[in-house]
Design a protein around this motif. Structure first.
Motif, mmCIF file in Angstrom:
data_model
loop_
_atom_site.group_PDB
_atom_site.id
_atom_site.type_symbol
_atom_site.label_atom_id
_atom_site.label_comp_id
_atom_site.label_asym_id
_atom_site.label_seq_id
_atom_site.Cartn_x
_atom_site.Cartn_y
_atom_site.Cartn_z
ATOM 1 N N LEU A 51 35.131 44.356 32.346
ATOM 2 C CA LEU A 51 36.099 45.136 33.107
ATOM 3 C C LEU A 51 37.349 44.165 33.018
ATOM 4 O O LEU A 51 38.524 44.869 33.112
ATOM 5 C CB LEU A 51 35.586 45.186 34.519
ATOM 6 C CG LEU A 51 34.574 45.908 34.964
ATOM 7 C CD1 LEU A 51 34.073 45.996 36.172
ATOM 8 C CD2 LEU A 51 34.566 47.526 34.643
ATOM 9 N N THR A 52 37.297 42.952 32.557
ATOM 10 C CA THR A 52 38.798 42.225 32.552
ATOM 11 C C THR A 52 39.275 42.369 31.211
ATOM 12 O O THR A 52 40.572 42.066 31.127
ATOM 13 C CB THR A 52 38.342 40.726 32.932
ATOM 14 O OG1 THR A 52 37.309 40.720 34.016
ATOM 15 C CG2 THR A 52 39.479 39.927 33.212
ATOM 16 N N VAL A 53 38.809 42.881 30.291
ATOM 17 C CA VAL A 53 39.154 43.134 28.890
ATOM 18 C C VAL A 53 40.728 43.722 28.845
ATOM 19 O O VAL A 53 41.538 43.256 28.250
ATOM 20 C CB VAL A 53 38.204 43.649 27.915
ATOM 21 C CG1 VAL A 53 39.028 44.205 26.735
ATOM 22 C CG2 VAL A 53 37.202 42.808 27.711
ATOM 23 N N PRO A 54 40.759 44.829 29.643
ATOM 24 C CA PRO A 54 42.041 45.406 29.634
ATOM 25 C C PRO A 54 43.120 44.633 30.139
ATOM 26 O O PRO A 54 44.335 44.701 29.812
ATOM 27 C CB PRO A 54 42.019 46.729 30.488
ATOM 28 C CG PRO A 54 40.455 47.213 30.549
ATOM 29 C CD PRO A 54 39.928 45.606 30.289
ATOM 30 N N MET A 59 42.567 36.031 48.117
ATOM 31 C CA MET A 59 40.991 35.847 48.323
ATOM 32 C C MET A 59 40.587 35.712 49.856
ATOM 33 O O MET A 59 39.412 36.583 49.984
ATOM 34 C CB MET A 59 40.629 34.503 47.577
ATOM 35 C CG MET A 59 40.662 34.662 46.090
ATOM 36 S SD MET A 59 39.593 35.871 45.277
ATOM 37 C CE MET A 59 38.156 34.965 45.532
ATOM 38 N N TYR A 60 41.233 35.168 50.603
ATOM 39 C CA TYR A 60 40.858 35.233 52.167
ATOM 40 C C TYR A 60 40.654 36.667 52.334
ATOM 41 O O TYR A 60 39.578 37.078 53.206
ATOM 42 C CB TYR A 60 41.735 34.649 52.785
ATOM 43 C CG TYR A 60 41.587 34.592 54.408
ATOM 44 C CD1 TYR A 60 40.478 33.804 55.067
ATOM 45 C CD2 TYR A 60 42.201 35.682 55.155
ATOM 46 C CE1 TYR A 60 40.182 33.993 56.441
ATOM 47 C CE2 TYR A 60 41.882 35.742 56.435
ATOM 48 C CZ TYR A 60 40.885 34.869 57.103
ATOM 49 O OH TYR A 60 40.789 34.835 58.580
ATOM 50 N N SER A 89 38.397 38.637 41.469
ATOM 51 C CA SER A 89 38.983 37.822 40.468
ATOM 52 C C SER A 89 40.384 38.154 40.247
ATOM 53 O O SER A 89 40.947 37.416 39.487
ATOM 54 C CB SER A 89 38.098 37.962 39.118
ATOM 55 O OG SER A 89 38.159 39.235 38.427
ATOM 56 N N LEU A 90 40.852 39.410 40.599
ATOM 57 C CA LEU A 90 41.955 40.101 40.256
ATOM 58 C C LEU A 90 43.077 39.261 40.727
ATOM 59 O O LEU A 90 44.247 39.163 40.076
ATOM 60 C CB LEU A 90 42.162 41.167 41.092
ATOM 61 C CG LEU A 90 41.371 42.438 40.311
ATOM 62 C CD1 LEU A 90 41.508 43.874 41.148
ATOM 63 C CD2 LEU A 90 41.651 42.848 38.693
ATOM 64 N N PRO A 91 43.210 38.323 41.670
ATOM 65 C CA PRO A 91 44.372 37.658 41.928
ATOM 66 C C PRO A 91 44.564 36.536 41.057
ATOM 67 O O PRO A 91 45.844 36.307 40.803
ATOM 68 C CB PRO A 91 43.941 36.897 43.413
ATOM 69 C CG PRO A 91 42.947 37.932 44.061
ATOM 70 C CD PRO A 91 42.121 38.475 42.832
ATOM 71 N N ILE A 92 43.368 36.133 40.373
ATOM 72 C CA ILE A 92 43.728 35.134 39.395
ATOM 73 C C ILE A 92 44.900 35.589 38.318
ATOM 74 O O ILE A 92 45.437 35.097 37.780
ATOM 75 C CB ILE A 92 42.398 34.772 38.514
ATOM 76 C CG1 ILE A 92 41.476 34.110 39.709
ATOM 77 C CG2 ILE A 92 42.873 33.573 37.478
ATOM 78 C CD1 ILE A 92 40.034 33.855 39.033
ATOM 79 N N TYR A 93 44.479 36.933 37.914
ATOM 80 C CA TYR A 93 45.566 37.492 36.767
ATOM 81 C C TYR A 93 46.600 38.066 37.448
ATOM 82 O O TYR A 93 47.612 38.651 36.648
ATOM 83 C CB TYR A 93 44.634 38.512 36.124
ATOM 84 C CG TYR A 93 43.103 38.058 35.628
ATOM 85 C CD1 TYR A 93 42.999 37.136 34.584
ATOM 86 C CD2 TYR A 93 42.108 38.701 36.445
ATOM 87 C CE1 TYR A 93 41.795 36.669 34.509
ATOM 88 C CE2 TYR A 93 40.795 38.103 35.916
ATOM 89 C CZ TYR A 93 40.638 37.027 35.203
ATOM 90 O OH TYR A 93 39.420 36.795 34.898
ATOM 91 N N ALA A 94 46.888 38.689 38.775
ATOM 92 C CA ALA A 94 47.820 39.513 39.323
ATOM 93 C C ALA A 94 48.976 38.331 39.140
ATOM 94 O O ALA A 94 50.294 39.101 39.005
ATOM 95 C CB ALA A 94 47.354 40.033 40.604
ATOM 96 N N TYR A 95 48.767 37.316 39.581
ATOM 97 C CA TYR A 95 49.967 36.429 39.629
ATOM 98 C C TYR A 95 50.869 36.380 38.455
ATOM 99 O O TYR A 95 52.219 36.625 38.385
ATOM 100 C CB TYR A 95 49.488 34.995 39.940
ATOM 101 C CG TYR A 95 50.641 33.978 40.150
ATOM 102 C CD1 TYR A 95 51.192 33.662 41.288
ATOM 103 C CD2 TYR A 95 51.443 33.348 38.841
ATOM 104 C CE1 TYR A 95 52.052 32.760 41.595
ATOM 105 C CE2 TYR A 95 52.449 32.468 39.192
ATOM 106 C CZ TYR A 95 52.830 32.100 40.602
ATOM 107 O OH TYR A 95 53.472 31.206 40.805
#
Length: 304
Positions: free
Chosen positions: A112-115, A153-154, A196-202
């Motif tokens: 799911l993280t590939v895109p 995350m919180y 895990s999205l916040p890791i990449y959203a930044y």
């Protein structure tokens, strides 16, 4: 991710995809439509969409699975208190379940993280070459990332504790009241991806260097998915032992998340207790873990 592809393509992946293309062409002698598509040389070009997607998936999936198995095993044998396996709340065949759930979650999560990684590689994120910005920004982006990630995350964690979402997804992680390091990724796969999205959203909101993105990716995975899952017992002897090897981290932080597994309402934070304190969900680990008998000893009997 682009940094890794740039290094691996000439060294390994060019030959792998060239051989794969030749093999597919030899196998697909009948030239069905699917075989014709798969044998198209354009599909295997270094900067092609499909090749980048396949490369990223296998790089992230294999590396994260290997990291999980190796690091989890080391920390299980060096840090986990084996006596806890005798506790009534330690589930039968729990470690096998933790490993199976974690490996399945890693497979789906990486797919799911590939895109997201492809979008970063193809220039859709605000990722720049390391050194392009000033030194102060290179340093300042890390605390900014921690604050952004911790906030997201919180609140995501609290959302997944809503009765509906908890019943659908998050309860799978809370099955393990006494988690071992092998429970690090034992989440519902869709939930794990959302968390895990916040890791990449930044990197899509504020500029971040290619090296910085890799750094926060690895550090966040270690901190969020492994270190916080080490169950450290509350007795002083075990705490002292946990600080004598590289698998140990701050004991109070370990117990912070342990409180969350024992009582699902407090302590939702990732890196710190900041939002738990602001949101009224903080529970002090020392007070929470204090044996009831000690509390009783402090209560003075009434004088007659």
């Amino acid at each position: 991710m682009e940094v890794l592809l740039d290094h691996l393509d000439p060294v390994l992946l060019d030959d792998v995809y060239s051989s794969a293309s030749q093999l597919i062409e030899a196998i697909c002698a009948n030239r069905t439509q699917l075989c014709t598509l798969a044998a198209d040389p354009g599909l295997w070009q270094r900067h092609g969409l499909w090749r980048q997607s396949i490369s990223i998936f296998f790089m992230t999936w294999l590396s994260s699975s290997l990291f999980y198995l190796v690091f989890g095993t080391v920390c299980y044998y060096r840090n986990f208190d084996q006596s806890l396996k005798k506790q009534p709340k330690f589930r039968p065949n729990q470690i096998r379940s933790e490993i199976a759930d974690s490996l399945w979650a890693l497979l789906v999560l990486n797919a799911l993280t590939v895109p997201i990684f492809v979008a970063q590689v193809r220039g859709l994120a605000k990722i720049y070459t390391f050194g392009s910005y000033s030194a102060w920004y290179e340093v300042a982006r890390y605390p900014l990332f921690v604050l952004f990630s911790d906030t997201c995350m919180y609140w995501l964690h609290r959302v997944f504790h809503h009765p509906v979402l908890f019943r659908i997804a998050h309860h799978k992680h809370h099955r393990f009241v006494i988690p071992t390091p092998f429970s690090a990724y034992a989440f519902d796969p869709i939930e794990a991806w959302i968390m895990s999205l916040p890791i990449y959203a930044y990197s899509f909101i504020w500029p971040m260097s290619d090296v910085g993105q890799l750094l926060v990716f690895f550090i966040t995975n270690i901190r969020t998915f492994l270190l916080r899952e080490w169950f450290v017992p509350s007795n002083r002897q075990s705490r002292a032992r946990s600080h004598s090897h590289p698998c140990s981290v701050d004991d109070n932080r370990d117990q912070f998340h342990t409180v969350h597994h024992k009582s699902i309402q407090p302590n939702f934070g990732q890196f710190s207790a900041l939002w738990d304190r602001l949101g009224g969900t903080y529970a002090d680990p020392e007070v929470f873990s204090e044996p009831v008998r000690n509390k009783r000893e402090r209560v003075k009997p009434l004088e007659h």
